[in-house]
Write a protein that holds these residues in place. Sequence first.
Motif, short mmCIF file in Angstrom:
data_model
loop_
_atom_site.label_atom_id
_atom_site.label_comp_id
_atom_site.label_asym_id
_atom_site.label_seq_id
_atom_site.Cartn_x
_atom_site.Cartn_y
_atom_site.Cartn_z
N TYR A 73 33.80 37.13 41.52
CA TYR A 73 34.75 37.38 40.28
C TYR A 73 34.46 38.36 39.43
CZ TYR A 73 37.96 35.42 36.64
OH TYR A 73 38.97 35.46 35.86
N ALA A 80 37.17 36.25 44.93
CA ALA A 80 37.12 35.57 46.32
C ALA A 80 36.58 34.26 46.29
CB ALA A 80 36.20 36.37 47.19
N SER A 93 40.65 36.03 49.38
CA SER A 93 40.37 36.74 48.23
C SER A 93 41.81 37.59 47.78
CB SER A 93 39.36 37.81 48.46
OG SER A 93 40.04 38.97 49.43
N ARG A 95 42.84 40.71 45.49
CA ARG A 95 42.40 42.05 44.70
C ARG A 95 43.59 42.67 44.24
NH1 ARG A 95 38.26 45.02 44.78
NH2 ARG A 95 37.36 44.14 46.66
#
Length: 147
Positions: A73, A80, A93, A95
């Motif tokens: 984190y 994730a 995850s 991003r």
Amino acid sequence: MRRLQLEMRTELQAPASKVFDFVADHTNAPRWQSGIDEIRRITPGPLRVGTEHELTRRFAGMKVVARNRFIAYEPGRFVAFEVPSGKMTGVASYRVEPTGSDTCRLTSKVDFQVGGLARFAVPLLTVIFKRDDEKALAALKVLMDQP
């Protein structure tokens, strides 16, 4: 065991911080991911490594109850989480990267091990995951475009 891997990207017309805060808070998932009936945070306090959720979803015609746990984190940037048990285990995850002052790119990844008889359906499961992810990202675009 067979591996199911998928990576999807989308460009969003919203600040990276807004998008990250929304997708990292998994209790928002039913608002943008079809098939998720319910999700609740089990771990009290702010989001962090170790945060756990329990969710109920429909997938490939089956009702699935699962848990996930944050394993990485980075506020505003990356989260994730692992799905530690069941026929599909692994890591997913999100991003979020700024591409401008009010735009960003979201990359969603899934890397699961599929066991049992489901392992023979990995090609079909990959198609289903991709279709569901495309729908989710389109729904997220609509939500992020709202003020």
